[in-house]
Design an enzyme around this catalytic site. Structure first.
Site, short mmCIF file in Angstrom:
data_model
loop_
_atom_site.label_atom_id
_atom_site.label_comp_id
_atom_site.label_asym_id
_atom_site.label_seq_id
_atom_site.Cartn_x
_atom_site.Cartn_y
_atom_site.Cartn_z
N SER A 148 0.85 -1.20 0.00
CA SER A 148 0.00 0.00 0.00
C SER A 148 0.88 1.24 0.00
CB SER A 148 -0.87 0.00 1.27
OG SER A 148 -1.47 1.26 1.47
N TYR A 158 -2.30 -0.87 10.37
CA TYR A 158 -2.28 -1.17 8.93
C TYR A 158 -0.98 -0.68 8.31
CZ TYR A 158 -3.79 -1.19 4.00
OH TYR A 158 -3.89 -1.40 2.64
P1 NAD Z 1 -11.05 -6.09 -1.30
O1 NAD Z 1 -11.57 -6.06 0.10
O2 NAD Z 1 -12.00 -5.88 -2.41
O3 NAD Z 1 -10.25 -7.43 -1.55
C1 NAD Z 1 -9.55 -8.10 -0.53
C2 NAD Z 1 -9.89 -9.57 -0.59
O4 NAD Z 1 -9.13 -10.25 0.40
C3 NAD Z 1 -11.37 -9.85 -0.31
O5 NAD Z 1 -11.92 -10.66 -1.33
C4 NAD Z 1 -11.33 -10.56 1.04
O6 NAD Z 1 -12.38 -11.52 1.19
C5 NAD Z 1 -9.96 -11.21 1.01
N1 NAD Z 1 -9.48 -11.54 2.35
C6 NAD Z 1 -9.47 -10.76 3.46
N2 NAD Z 1 -9.00 -11.45 4.50
C7 NAD Z 1 -8.69 -12.69 4.06
C8 NAD Z 1 -8.18 -13.85 4.66
N3 NAD Z 1 -7.90 -13.91 5.98
N4 NAD Z 1 -7.99 -14.95 3.89
C9 NAD Z 1 -8.30 -14.93 2.57
N5 NAD Z 1 -8.79 -13.87 1.95
C10 NAD Z 1 -9.00 -12.75 2.68
O7 NAD Z 1 -9.95 -4.93 -1.34
P2 NAD Z 1 -8.67 -4.72 -2.27
O8 NAD Z 1 -8.42 -3.29 -2.25
O9 NAD Z 1 -8.80 -5.39 -3.57
O10 NAD Z 1 -7.54 -5.42 -1.39
C11 NAD Z 1 -6.46 -6.12 -1.93
C12 NAD Z 1 -5.16 -5.61 -1.33
O11 NAD Z 1 -4.95 -4.26 -1.74
C13 NAD Z 1 -5.12 -5.61 0.19
O12 NAD Z 1 -3.91 -6.19 0.62
C14 NAD Z 1 -5.14 -4.12 0.54
O13 NAD Z 1 -4.48 -3.86 1.74
C15 NAD Z 1 -4.45 -3.53 -0.65
N6 NAD Z 1 -4.72 -2.10 -0.87
C16 NAD Z 1 -5.97 -1.65 -1.20
C17 NAD Z 1 -6.18 -0.30 -1.42
C18 NAD Z 1 -7.54 0.26 -1.77
O14 NAD Z 1 -7.68 1.49 -1.86
N7 NAD Z 1 -8.55 -0.55 -2.01
C19 NAD Z 1 -5.11 0.60 -1.31
C20 NAD Z 1 -3.85 0.11 -0.98
C21 NAD Z 1 -3.67 -1.24 -0.77
#
Ligand code: NAD
Length: 271
Positions: A149, A162
């Site tokens: 992130s 986080y």
């Molecule tokens: P999202 O919530 O749509 O996707 C995350 C997925 O991870 C979900 O499908 C959830 O069910 C799964 N998940 C959560 N805990 C889990 C576990 N214990 N075991 C298996 N699966 C699990 O959100 P996203 O943004 O696509 O997240 C993906 C990555 O991107 C994350 O690591 C997040 O920290 C990172 N991220 C997101 C953003 C943002 O703005 N959305 C920004 C920076 C980083």
């Protein structure tokens, strides 16, 4: 994974014959990555805590395998990785993408909050690599990408736990990039900024009385997002992941690509 020092193909992101595992692949960035890697020729398996039946038809067309998996349960995680490698007969790519946010100040954070966040965002990534490495060694190398992130580059005041998990994930990326180099296993990270069409973003915005104003504020904090008047898309993050898992980046390891519209560069210019 074969090194190709004199690649003649102009399209070096062809993943034909490669096998990939993506955690957290049922939604957002993981889902977009699963689709892009499969469209690029890879045999893809996703693991997620919550599988979404809405993905079934599209995933079936692209042959994307789905497995319910809690990455905090190391037995589950190992099963996901070993099962996918056994099915495909190889494992070339791992995307440690599953992640959760943890908003709260030190006075309010409980040990269980810390464990939930660090176990998901950091411990699972380390053990995912551990379980993937023997399979990758048998393939002569591999590519691992951790979804970190912008908070892993520039920590934020509102979500210290986080931020710590993602700062540490970037440390893991550099450290394992270094130690796994002799095995031709590359370890890189993407550091997204505000990404729309993700549960993380949608859930975060829903907590505000005025979700639209909150979304605007998020966009304002990222100079390029602000200039475009929108957040970053999951597909834009997936494109960088495709680069990092393909031969186009064969000499790239231990790096962090910020796909955050400049959010982690510093204080954004005033409007
Ligand atoms: P999202 O919530 O749509 O996707 C995350 C997925 O991870 C979900 O499908 C959830 O069910 C799964 N998940 C959560 N805990 C889990 C576990 N214990 N075991 C298996 N699966 C699990 O959100 P996203 O943004 O696509 O997240 C993906 C990555 O991107 C994350 O690591 C997040 O920290 C990172 N991220 C997101 C953003 C943002 O703005 N959305 C920004 C920076 C980083």
């Amino acid at each position: 994974m074969t090194a190709n020092p004199k690649a003649t193909s102009r399209f070096m992101c062809d993943l034909s014959g490669r096998a990939a595992v993506i955690t957290g692949g049922a939604s957002g960035i993981g889902r977009a990555t699963a689709l892009l890697l499969a469209e690029s020729g890879a045999s893809v398996t996703i693991g997620d805590l919550r599988l979404d039946p809405a993905n079934d038809a599209q995933f079936a067309v692209l042959g994307i395998g789905q497995q319910q998996c809690d990455v905090r349960d190391l037995g589950h995680l190992r099963q996901l990785i070993d099962g996918a490698a056994d099915k495909a007969g190889r494992l070339d790519i791992l995307v440690n993408n599953a992640g959760i946010v943890m908003v709260g100040q030190i006075d309010d954070i409980k040990e269980t909050d810390w464990d939930r966040c660090l176990d998901t965002n950091l411990k699972a990534a380390f053990f995912g690599v551990k379980y993937a490495v023997p399979h990758m060694r048998r393939c002569g190398g591999g590519a691992i990408v951790n979804t970190s992130s912008n908070a892993g580059i520039l920590p934020r005041a509102h979500d210290p736990v986080y931020s710590i998990s993602k700062l540490a994930l970037n440390g893991l990326t550099r450290s394992l990039g270094l130690s796994l180099g002799p095995d031709k296993i590359r370890v890189n990270a993407v550091c997204p900024g505000p990404v729309d069409e993700t549960h993380i973003m949608d859930d975060g915005l829903a907590e505000h009385a005025d979700a639209h104003a909150a979304a605007q504020q998020v966009i304002e904090a990222s100079p390029i997002a602000r200039a475009h008047g929108r957040m970053i898309s999951p597909e834009e993050v997936a494109q960088s992941i495709l680069y990092l898992v393909s031969d186009a980046s064969l000499m790239v390891t231990g790096t962090m690509i910020a796909i955050d519209g400049g959010k982690s560069l510093g204080v954004p210019p005033l409007v």
